[in-house]
Design a protein around this motif. Structure first.
Motif, PDB file in Angstrom:
ATOM      1  N   SER A 161      35.480  31.949  -2.246  1.00 28.64           N
ATOM      2  CA  SER A 161      36.941  32.426  -3.277  1.00 28.64           C
ATOM      3  C   SER A 161      38.409  32.005  -2.487  1.00 28.64           C
ATOM      4  CB  SER A 161      36.589  33.673  -3.740  1.00 28.64           C
ATOM      5  OG  SER A 161      36.534  34.642  -2.599  1.00 28.64           O
ATOM      6  N   GLY A 162      38.260  32.302  -1.226  1.00 27.91           N
ATOM      7  CA  GLY A 162      39.731  32.151  -0.453  1.00 27.91           C
ATOM      8  C   GLY A 162      39.988  30.759   0.297  1.00 27.91           C
ATOM      9  N   LEU A 163      38.839  29.739  -0.071  1.00 25.77           N
ATOM     10  CA  LEU A 163      39.144  28.538   0.500  1.00 25.77           C
ATOM     11  C   LEU A 163      39.667  27.520  -0.306  1.00 25.77           C
ATOM     12  CD1 LEU A 163      35.446  28.194   2.425  1.00 25.77           C
ATOM     13  CD2 LEU A 163      37.328  29.169   3.224  1.00 25.77           C
ATOM     14  N   ASP A 164      40.424  26.433   0.351  1.00 23.73           N
ATOM     15  CA  ASP A 164      40.996  25.310  -0.391  1.00 23.73           C
ATOM     16  C   ASP A 164      39.729  24.539  -0.927  1.00 23.73           C
ATOM     17  OD1 ASP A 164      40.902  22.966   1.561  1.00 23.73           O
ATOM     18  OD2 ASP A 164      41.605  24.482   2.522  1.00 23.73           O
ATOM     19  N   PRO A 165      40.310  23.726  -1.750  1.00 20.21           N
ATOM     20  CA  PRO A 165      39.141  22.869  -2.432  1.00 20.21           C
ATOM     21  C   PRO A 165      38.363  21.895  -1.448  1.00 20.21           C
ATOM     22  CG  PRO A 165      40.796  22.769  -3.977  1.00 20.21           C
ATOM     23  CD  PRO A 165      41.178  23.564  -2.570  1.00 20.21           C
ATOM     24  N   VAL A 166      39.277  21.316  -0.418  1.00 18.11           N
ATOM     25  CA  VAL A 166      38.444  20.605   0.705  1.00 18.11           C
ATOM     26  C   VAL A 166      37.441  21.327   1.528  1.00 18.11           C
ATOM     27  CG1 VAL A 166      39.194  19.281   2.492  1.00 18.11           C
ATOM     28  CG2 VAL A 166      40.637  18.949   0.613  1.00 18.11           C
ATOM     29  N   PHE A 167      38.078  22.545   1.936  1.00 21.13           N
ATOM     30  CA  PHE A 167      37.058  23.110   2.814  1.00 21.13           C
ATOM     31  C   PHE A 167      35.902  23.816   2.143  1.00 21.13           C
ATOM     32  CE2 PHE A 167      35.355  26.469   5.494  1.00 21.13           C
ATOM     33  CZ  PHE A 167      35.395  25.729   6.966  1.00 21.13           C
ATOM     34  N   ARG A 168      36.284  23.962   0.842  1.00 22.90           N
ATOM     35  CA  ARG A 168      35.089  24.499  -0.003  1.00 22.90           C
ATOM     36  C   ARG A 168      33.895  23.233  -0.058  1.00 22.90           C
ATOM     37  NH1 ARG A 168      37.502  25.469  -4.932  1.00 22.90           N
ATOM     38  NH2 ARG A 168      35.693  24.815  -6.029  1.00 22.90           N
ATOM     39  N   ARG A 169      34.382  22.223  -0.269  1.00 21.74           N
ATOM     40  CA  ARG A 169      33.584  21.103  -0.205  1.00 21.74           C
ATOM     41  C   ARG A 169      32.698  20.858   1.044  1.00 21.74           C
ATOM     42  NH1 ARG A 169      33.130  16.203  -3.429  1.00 21.74           N
ATOM     43  NH2 ARG A 169      34.073  17.406  -4.871  1.00 21.74           N
ATOM     44  N   ARG A 170      33.287  21.254   2.115  1.00 24.45           N
ATOM     45  CA  ARG A 170      33.035  21.132   3.481  1.00 24.45           C
ATOM     46  C   ARG A 170      31.953  22.120   3.746  1.00 24.45           C
ATOM     47  NH1 ARG A 170      34.666  20.924   8.954  1.00 24.45           N
ATOM     48  NH2 ARG A 170      32.797  20.879  10.247  1.00 24.45           N
ATOM     49  N   VAL A 171      32.074  23.760   3.192  1.00 18.29           N
ATOM     50  CA  VAL A 171      30.852  24.504   3.313  1.00 18.29           C
ATOM     51  C   VAL A 171      29.844  24.248   2.473  1.00 18.29           C
ATOM     52  CG1 VAL A 171      30.577  26.883   2.752  1.00 18.29           C
ATOM     53  CG2 VAL A 171      32.739  26.331   3.574  1.00 18.29           C
ATOM     54  N   LEU A 172      30.027  23.580   1.402  1.00 20.59           N
ATOM     55  CA  LEU A 172      28.833  23.231   0.522  1.00 20.59           C
ATOM     56  C   LEU A 172      27.816  22.198   1.531  1.00 20.59           C
ATOM     57  CD1 LEU A 172      30.262  22.782  -2.884  1.00 20.59           C
ATOM     58  CD2 LEU A 172      29.251  24.874  -1.877  1.00 20.59           C
ATOM     59  N   SER A 173      28.801  21.241   2.184  1.00 20.83           N
ATOM     60  CA  SER A 173      27.953  20.108   2.701  1.00 20.83           C
ATOM     61  C   SER A 173      27.331  20.961   3.927  1.00 20.83           C
ATOM     62  CB  SER A 173      28.846  19.252   3.473  1.00 20.83           C
ATOM     63  OG  SER A 173      28.466  18.173   4.165  1.00 20.83           O
ATOM     64  N   ILE A 174      27.719  21.944   4.474  1.00 16.20           N
ATOM     65  CA  ILE A 174      27.096  22.565   5.641  1.00 16.20           C
ATOM     66  C   ILE A 174      26.057  23.297   5.404  1.00 16.20           C
ATOM     67  CG2 ILE A 174      27.397  24.563   7.234  1.00 16.20           C
ATOM     68  CD1 ILE A 174      30.291  23.838   7.606  1.00 16.20           C
ATOM     69  N   LEU A 175      25.907  23.838   4.012  1.00 22.26           N
ATOM     70  CA  LEU A 175      24.739  24.783   3.501  1.00 22.26           C
ATOM     71  C   LEU A 175      23.512  23.704   3.271  1.00 22.26           C
ATOM     72  CD1 LEU A 175      26.377  27.205   1.201  1.00 22.26           C
ATOM     73  CD2 LEU A 175      26.012  27.460   3.586  1.00 22.26           C
ATOM     74  N   SER A 176      23.942  22.612   2.471  1.00 26.73           N
ATOM     75  CA  SER A 176      22.930  21.613   2.324  1.00 26.73           C
ATOM     76  C   SER A 176      22.215  21.153   3.518  1.00 26.73           C
ATOM     77  CB  SER A 176      23.882  20.373   1.387  1.00 26.73           C
ATOM     78  OG  SER A 176      24.113  20.708   0.373  1.00 26.73           O
ATOM     79  N   ASP A 177      22.892  20.874   4.653  1.00 30.26           N
ATOM     80  CA  ASP A 177      22.446  20.457   5.933  1.00 30.26           C
ATOM     81  C   ASP A 177      21.751  21.705   6.719  1.00 30.26           C
ATOM     82  OD1 ASP A 177      23.852  18.003   5.611  1.00 30.26           O
ATOM     83  OD2 ASP A 177      25.222  18.417   7.033  1.00 30.26           O
ATOM     84  N   TYR A 178      21.924  22.796   6.469  1.00 29.67           N
ATOM     85  CA  TYR A 178      21.316  23.978   6.792  1.00 29.67           C
ATOM     86  C   TYR A 178      19.851  24.182   6.446  1.00 29.67           C
ATOM     87  CZ  TYR A 178      20.688  29.079   7.375  1.00 29.67           C
ATOM     88  OH  TYR A 178      20.088  30.293   7.440  1.00 29.67           O
ATOM     89  N   ILE A 179      19.559  23.799   5.420  1.00 31.41           N
ATOM     90  CA  ILE A 179      18.321  24.087   4.795  1.00 31.41           C
ATOM     91  C   ILE A 179      17.422  22.639   4.719  1.00 31.41           C
ATOM     92  CG2 ILE A 179      19.075  25.631   3.065  1.00 31.41           C
ATOM     93  CD1 ILE A 179      18.749  23.333   1.006  1.00 31.41           C
ATOM     94  N   GLN A 180      17.880  21.564   5.366  1.00 32.60           N
ATOM     95  CA  GLN A 180      17.159  20.494   5.363  1.00 32.60           C
ATOM     96  C   GLN A 180      15.771  20.470   6.127  1.00 32.60           C
ATOM     97  OE1 GLN A 180      17.765  17.467   3.464  1.00 32.60           O
ATOM     98  NE2 GLN A 180      19.302  18.912   2.655  1.00 32.60           N
ATOM     99  N   ASP A 181      15.518  21.404   6.804  1.00 33.50           N
ATOM    100  CA  ASP A 181      14.203  21.371   7.626  1.00 33.50           C
ATOM    101  C   ASP A 181      13.179  22.044   6.877  1.00 33.50           C
ATOM    102  OD1 ASP A 181      15.051  24.013   8.150  1.00 33.50           O
ATOM    103  OD2 ASP A 181      14.945  24.025  10.156  1.00 33.50           O
ATOM    104  N   GLY A 182      13.619  22.697   5.859  1.00 35.51           N
ATOM    105  CA  GLY A 182      12.784  23.400   5.063  1.00 35.51           C
ATOM    106  C   GLY A 182      12.307  24.720   5.414  1.00 35.51           C
ATOM    107  N   ASN A 183      12.717  25.309   6.505  1.00 31.09           N
ATOM    108  CA  ASN A 183      12.448  26.646   7.075  1.00 31.09           C
ATOM    109  C   ASN A 183      13.396  27.694   6.608  1.00 31.09           C
ATOM    110  OD1 ASN A 183       9.960  25.665   8.248  1.00 31.09           O
ATOM    111  ND2 ASN A 183      11.103  24.785   9.766  1.00 31.09           N
TER     112      ASN A 183
END
Length: 286
Positions: A161-183
């Motif tokens: 909620s306090g992030l600009d649109p560019v970094f918000r998109r970055r956070v979403l990318s980090i989260l997607s990478d974070y779960i990639q190993d399935g664990n």
């Protein structure tokens, strides 16, 4: 892969307050995915997260995390959870580096190299005082600290909620990478439904302390249609879950089970709804 199918389970969970109740909640959050927690303001999203973190005791039922009761195994379970809240609970007079050391002392598997790399990536200077950080920078710091002990479950309460649109998109990318190993798993509570449209696999929808829906995002989106058309072709209100009208026409949400092409004239346009559409129309404020 994990040896459990569900990272979180609510089992008959109830909690009563003077003007708000969580009533007999029974649902499960699948392991290895991103689950979005949605609902209007005051629906109980933060209360639900506080229950997961054992910050509020249940009146009835329990919360199971990693196949263990949070009430009985709180310390062990919290070692495996990273959390990012919309509000910060840090010491404003300390620097980022000093605050990081304090947080690190609570986790047996804290990875200083990972923490420092996120600080660099997020452009957070270690000597800067917490009190001098903007809201967006504090959220970045919270995320760096949450990921530094490499948790199996990341819980985020309105983190973007306090992030600009560019970094918000970055956070979403980090989260997607974070779960990639399935664990690893993510529970992501937000009122910015477009973020969940991009990354969520599952949705938990609550309103007024009640569970409205729990399942895959695609299942929820597939339950409804958006109807649009001129006022002259407006269907009967009883068919619509919500309705918005203007001199130019109408727009409303309808259950897929009720909709039939023969029910409306050819001027009516049928579209797939967004999560935001479903939230707006099912609240009954239209």
């Amino acid at each position: 892969m994990n040896n459990y199918m569900h990272v979180i389970e609510f089992c008959g969970f109830s909690k009563s307050y003077k003007d708000f109740n969580l009533n007999d909640l029974n649902f499960k959050i699948n392991s290895g995915f991103i689950t979005g927690l949605i609902g209007p303001n005051g629906a109980g999203k933060t209360t639900l997260i506080n229950a997961i973190m054992n910050l509020i005791p249940p009146d009835k039922g329990e919360v199971i995390v990693f196949n263990k009761s949070m009430g009985a195994w709180e310390r062990e379970i919290k070692q495996r959870i990273g959390f990012v809240y919309d509000e910060d609970f840090y010491y404003n007079h300390l620097s980022i580096k000093e605050m990081g050391k304090i947080i690190a002392s609570f986790y047996s598997n804290w990875n200083h190299a990972v923490f420092k790399q996120y600080l660099t990536d997020f452009k957070l200077p270690e000597r800067k005082k917490i009190g001098n950080l903007s809201k967006g920078m504090k959220i970045k710091f919270s995320l760096a600290a949450a990921l530094a002990h490499e948790p199996d479950l990341l819980i985020m309460d309105e983190p973007t909620s306090g992030l600009d649109p560019v970094f918000r998109r970055r956070v979403l990318s980090i989260l997607s990478d974070y779960i990639q190993d399935g664990n690893r798993s993510v529970l992501f509570s937000t009122h910015i439904s477009t973020d969940l449209e991009r990354i969520a696999d599952y949705i938990v929808y609550i309103s007024n302390g009640q569970l409205i829906f729990s399942g895959s995002k695609e299942e929820l989106l597939d339950e409804y249609f958006i109807l649009k058309g001129p006022v002259a072709s407006q269907p009967m209100k009883k068919h619509l879950i919500g309705l918005q009208q203007s001199p130019l026409g109408f727009e409303g949400l309808i259950s897929k089970n009720i909709y039939s092409e023969n029910s409306f004239d050819s001027q009516v346009v049928v579209e797939k709804p967004t999560l935001d559409d479903i939230l707006v129309y099912t609240q009954g404020d239209c």
